[in-house]
Design an enzyme around this catalytic site. Sequence first.
Site, PDB file in Angstrom:
ATOM      1  N   GLU A 145      -5.774  -8.006  -1.764  1.00  0.00           N
ATOM      2  CA  GLU A 145      -6.724  -7.803  -0.435  1.00  0.00           C
ATOM      3  C   GLU A 145      -7.819  -7.523  -1.478  1.00  0.00           C
ATOM      4  OE1 GLU A 145      -5.051  -4.965   2.233  1.00  0.00           O
ATOM      5  OE2 GLU A 145      -2.829  -5.901   2.275  1.00  0.00           O
ATOM      6  N   GLU A 177       1.211  -1.140  -0.239  1.00  0.00           N
ATOM      7  CA  GLU A 177       0.252  -0.068  -0.248  1.00  0.00           C
ATOM      8  C   GLU A 177       0.445   0.926  -0.221  1.00  0.00           C
ATOM      9  OE1 GLU A 177      -2.957  -0.654   3.382  1.00  0.00           O
ATOM     10  OE2 GLU A 177      -3.738  -1.459   2.446  1.00  0.00           O
TER      11      GLU A 177
END
Length: 444
Positions: free
Chosen positions: A349, A228
Amino acid sequence: MPTQHPQQQQHKLQHRRGTMKGRLYHVVGLAICVAFIYMSFGDFKIQPARPKMGFVERNGTQFFLDGRPFYVNGWNSYWLMDQAVDDFSRPRVRAMFKAGSNMGLTVCRTWGFNDGTYHALQVSPGRFDERVFRALDLVIAEAGKNGIRLLLSLVNNLAPYGGKNQYVKWAWDEGVGLSPANDSFFFDPSIRIYFKTYLKTVLTRKNHITGIEYRDDPTIFAWELINEPQCTSDPTGDTLQEWIEEMAGYLKSIDKKHLLTLGHEGFYGPTSPPEKLSVNPSEYESTLGADFIRNSKISAIDFGSIHFYPDQWMTDQPFSEKLKYVPKWMDSHIDDGDRELGKPIVVTEFGLSNLNKDFDHSHRDAFYKAIYDIFYESAKKGGAGAGTFVWQLLVGGMEEYNDDFGIVAWEMPSLYGLIKEQSCRLAEVRYGKSWARFRSQFNC
């Protein structure tokens, strides 16, 4: 007793010696045979034969393995290396891989990092704990034994397990850091050297169980550069773009066999056209210094990665609105893969929180199914939708590692059935007309 002639006595003595020598050879031979069997199956560090694996490769918008398209029905268990360190928790690792194999899952995403914290892999810049490295060796070996591949993430943008914060702290404490700000991870020359040292150490690590260097091990599906990534101090995205280009190129200079992805959440940035910016949950996401299309176009990045947490991004919306957002987010990025990037797209995810005020377990079933159906349809058409990873799967007794997204899948029959069905559907697409011949291998 009659007296024997000396020549007769010598002949009998030679005969006895010959007989004894023959028996000795027989005993020694038997002992060698027993030793070989024991060394092969006993409590030695000789690794049992693993299922034969080839490297997953990319051809355009699809992954390929052994001449056939390869699809990811995967899951996240970020905790595997941490749990493999101690004897009492190690069985959880084996149980998780066995369960994943039983569900037909193909790839597990997990942390290949732990910087400066409990059970740290990297204790300080360039210093590694061999005990923890051996735990990561075990994770890779156990995955291979169960026919599972790994997506190994290499650093965290967030604070847990050290992350970029820890690198900045190391540089600042050593008096070489340019700034105590977290984003200096991306532009500080000293920190870039720290990270390159880490990359080289991990990629060239020889697994003490298998004897294979990580960069040569097909059990590893791909590397993920950073989980991320965001660089909010530079909303233009230039700083992050330069860092990705440098680090992705460096990694590929060491390891040319494995695929590489960025670890992106999928947010569109300032270089994206207006119709793409409107796909973001809000205007805020375009200011984070990340730019999905621009970042993913880098030649060393082999496939695009996105995350999906509508209940975190749309906190004031009911579940029905979050469900409507699924095709908007997914179709947009698959379209990017097909038309703009020419690369596979993977949701590394996705999850639905059980803390939503209107949460019901049936919501997860509907949410998972909506995502799975979109990627199944793309796979059937040979499109860029290459797979998904659930966040997160655990085994029983792991409450301390659970969060509001975690599940023990086999305790939820309907959800377990959806995951297994997706494995079977994607396997059928992979094998095509040969599916009937392979179907029994998947218990479908």
